[in-house]
Write a protein that holds these residues in place. Sequence first.
Motif, PDB file in Angstrom:
ATOM      1  N   GLU A 119     -24.064 -40.567 -59.011  1.00  0.00           N
ATOM      2  CA  GLU A 119     -22.744 -39.934 -59.055  1.00  0.00           C
ATOM      3  C   GLU A 119     -22.807 -38.576 -59.738  1.00  0.00           C
ATOM      4  O   GLU A 119     -22.186 -37.608 -59.281  1.00  0.00           O
ATOM      5  CB  GLU A 119     -21.757 -40.853 -59.775  1.00  0.00           C
ATOM      6  CG  GLU A 119     -21.420 -42.116 -58.987  1.00  0.00           C
ATOM      7  CD  GLU A 119     -20.611 -43.106 -59.799  1.00  0.00           C
ATOM      8  OE1 GLU A 119     -20.400 -42.840 -61.012  1.00  0.00           O
ATOM      9  OE2 GLU A 119     -20.180 -44.139 -59.242  1.00  0.00           O
ATOM     10  N   ALA A 120     -23.563 -38.488 -60.845  1.00  0.00           N
ATOM     11  CA  ALA A 120     -23.706 -37.195 -61.530  1.00  0.00           C
ATOM     12  C   ALA A 120     -24.437 -36.194 -60.648  1.00  0.00           C
ATOM     13  O   ALA A 120     -24.086 -35.003 -60.607  1.00  0.00           O
ATOM     14  CB  ALA A 120     -24.453 -37.388 -62.849  1.00  0.00           C
ATOM     15  N   ARG A 121     -25.446 -36.663 -59.937  1.00  0.00           N
ATOM     16  CA  ARG A 121     -26.193 -35.769 -59.038  1.00  0.00           C
ATOM     17  C   ARG A 121     -25.299 -35.254 -57.918  1.00  0.00           C
ATOM     18  O   ARG A 121     -25.369 -34.083 -57.536  1.00  0.00           O
ATOM     19  CB  ARG A 121     -27.380 -36.528 -58.468  1.00  0.00           C
ATOM     20  CG  ARG A 121     -28.265 -35.698 -57.557  1.00  0.00           C
ATOM     21  CD  ARG A 121     -29.384 -36.533 -56.998  1.00  0.00           C
ATOM     22  NE  ARG A 121     -30.241 -35.758 -56.106  1.00  0.00           N
ATOM     23  CZ  ARG A 121     -31.249 -36.260 -55.425  1.00  0.00           C
ATOM     24  NH1 ARG A 121     -31.547 -37.540 -55.549  1.00  0.00           N
ATOM     25  NH2 ARG A 121     -31.975 -35.490 -54.628  1.00  0.00           N
ATOM     26  N   GLN A 122     -24.447 -36.143 -57.364  1.00  0.00           N
ATOM     27  CA  GLN A 122     -23.558 -35.725 -56.294  1.00  0.00           C
ATOM     28  C   GLN A 122     -22.532 -34.705 -56.800  1.00  0.00           C
ATOM     29  O   GLN A 122     -22.214 -33.736 -56.096  1.00  0.00           O
ATOM     30  CB  GLN A 122     -22.845 -36.955 -55.703  1.00  0.00           C
ATOM     31  CG  GLN A 122     -21.946 -36.662 -54.526  1.00  0.00           C
ATOM     32  CD  GLN A 122     -22.711 -36.167 -53.316  1.00  0.00           C
ATOM     33  OE1 GLN A 122     -23.930 -36.304 -53.253  1.00  0.00           O
ATOM     34  NE2 GLN A 122     -22.012 -35.597 -52.354  1.00  0.00           N
ATOM     35  N   ALA A 123     -22.016 -34.926 -58.012  1.00  0.00           N
ATOM     36  CA  ALA A 123     -21.066 -33.971 -58.584  1.00  0.00           C
ATOM     37  C   ALA A 123     -21.721 -32.610 -58.808  1.00  0.00           C
ATOM     38  O   ALA A 123     -21.116 -31.559 -58.541  1.00  0.00           O
ATOM     39  CB  ALA A 123     -20.513 -34.521 -59.899  1.00  0.00           C
TER      40      ALA A 123
ATOM     41  N   LEU B 157     -31.857 -21.878 -56.537  1.00  0.00           N
ATOM     42  CA  LEU B 157     -31.431 -22.024 -57.933  1.00  0.00           C
ATOM     43  C   LEU B 157     -31.554 -20.707 -58.689  1.00  0.00           C
ATOM     44  O   LEU B 157     -30.711 -20.377 -59.528  1.00  0.00           O
ATOM     45  CB  LEU B 157     -32.275 -23.118 -58.619  1.00  0.00           C
ATOM     46  CG  LEU B 157     -31.939 -24.555 -58.182  1.00  0.00           C
ATOM     47  CD1 LEU B 157     -32.917 -25.526 -58.803  1.00  0.00           C
ATOM     48  CD2 LEU B 157     -30.515 -24.916 -58.570  1.00  0.00           C
ATOM     49  N   ARG B 158     -32.626 -19.958 -58.408  1.00  0.00           N
ATOM     50  CA  ARG B 158     -32.751 -18.642 -59.049  1.00  0.00           C
ATOM     51  C   ARG B 158     -31.644 -17.702 -58.621  1.00  0.00           C
ATOM     52  O   ARG B 158     -31.134 -16.924 -59.419  1.00  0.00           O
ATOM     53  CB  ARG B 158     -34.122 -18.033 -58.713  1.00  0.00           C
ATOM     54  CG  ARG B 158     -35.289 -18.657 -59.483  1.00  0.00           C
ATOM     55  CD  ARG B 158     -36.512 -17.742 -59.434  1.00  0.00           C
ATOM     56  NE  ARG B 158     -36.964 -17.583 -58.041  1.00  0.00           N
ATOM     57  CZ  ARG B 158     -37.880 -18.357 -57.462  1.00  0.00           C
ATOM     58  NH1 ARG B 158     -38.398 -19.363 -58.123  1.00  0.00           N
ATOM     59  NH2 ARG B 158     -38.259 -18.129 -56.214  1.00  0.00           N
TER      60      ARG B 158
ATOM     61  N   PHE C  93     -22.695 -26.948 -57.066  1.00  0.00           N
ATOM     62  CA  PHE C  93     -23.654 -25.959 -56.574  1.00  0.00           C
ATOM     63  C   PHE C  93     -23.219 -25.415 -55.214  1.00  0.00           C
ATOM     64  O   PHE C  93     -23.291 -24.206 -54.953  1.00  0.00           O
ATOM     65  CB  PHE C  93     -25.037 -26.614 -56.470  1.00  0.00           C
ATOM     66  CG  PHE C  93     -26.114 -25.700 -55.981  1.00  0.00           C
ATOM     67  CD1 PHE C  93     -26.562 -24.647 -56.750  1.00  0.00           C
ATOM     68  CD2 PHE C  93     -26.683 -25.889 -54.739  1.00  0.00           C
ATOM     69  CE1 PHE C  93     -27.564 -23.804 -56.297  1.00  0.00           C
ATOM     70  CE2 PHE C  93     -27.688 -25.057 -54.271  1.00  0.00           C
ATOM     71  CZ  PHE C  93     -28.118 -24.004 -55.064  1.00  0.00           C
ATOM     72  N   THR C  94     -22.735 -26.297 -54.343  1.00  0.00           N
ATOM     73  CA  THR C  94     -22.270 -25.864 -53.023  1.00  0.00           C
ATOM     74  C   THR C  94     -21.062 -24.949 -53.144  1.00  0.00           C
ATOM     75  O   THR C  94     -20.981 -23.915 -52.459  1.00  0.00           O
ATOM     76  CB  THR C  94     -21.912 -27.095 -52.172  1.00  0.00           C
ATOM     77  OG1 THR C  94     -23.067 -27.942 -52.059  1.00  0.00           O
ATOM     78  CG2 THR C  94     -21.458 -26.682 -50.782  1.00  0.00           C
TER      79      THR C  94
END
Length: 219
Positions: free
Chosen positions: A119-123, A218-219, A128-129
């Motif tokens: 769930e944290a990864r999806q959030a 990410l950079r 990020f999107t």
Amino acid sequence: IEAEGAGASGGDAGAVPAVSRLRLPATQVALSTRQLATLVRSGMPLDQALSAVAEQADDARAAKLFAAARVEVAAGETLAGALAHWPRTFSDLYRGLVAVAAETGNLPDVLTRLADYLEARQAQRQQFTLALVYPVLVTVIAFAVIVVLLVYVVPQIVAVYQQSRQTLPWLTQALIALSGFLRGTAWYWLAGAAAVMIALTLANRREAFRARWQRALLR
């Protein structure tokens, strides 16, 4: 009776290959993991818990996957071994933690932490999107405006300049030449863009390329 039993077992054996290519959304995996953790913590046997998760799943793909996993577990397979049939849904980390948890008798707690992690990864992925949406949208609109100007607007202005029969500045001549070049090679540019998208899609299936690409993002 033996023939019927053999047919039933044959149907169960074919259930896993039939759904082995399924890939569930991350939100569905997190939800099903939390449901499974709750059921196992309550003392329900693992195969019955998998059956309950399959029955409660709103997604038909999830229902098929967990029903097939229940068949594997009921046949004596470990949970990690059963989930290994769906590597596109359950990562190596997921299956490894489940295997260790089953050996140490700590499966409910590990499943709960896995659900929290997913769930944290999806959030984080959604944040990020959203962070990339604005710059990508601005870039696409900017390129679209430039293409419209060069392909449609500039040719109409050229007709006005040609009627005046005046010497055009070199920058204007270069702009007119670029417009003509783009109009004459538009299909090649579209084909090239399609080829690049297909190449990126195929390359993104390779773990090494995907890791480099994500580091660049990410950079």
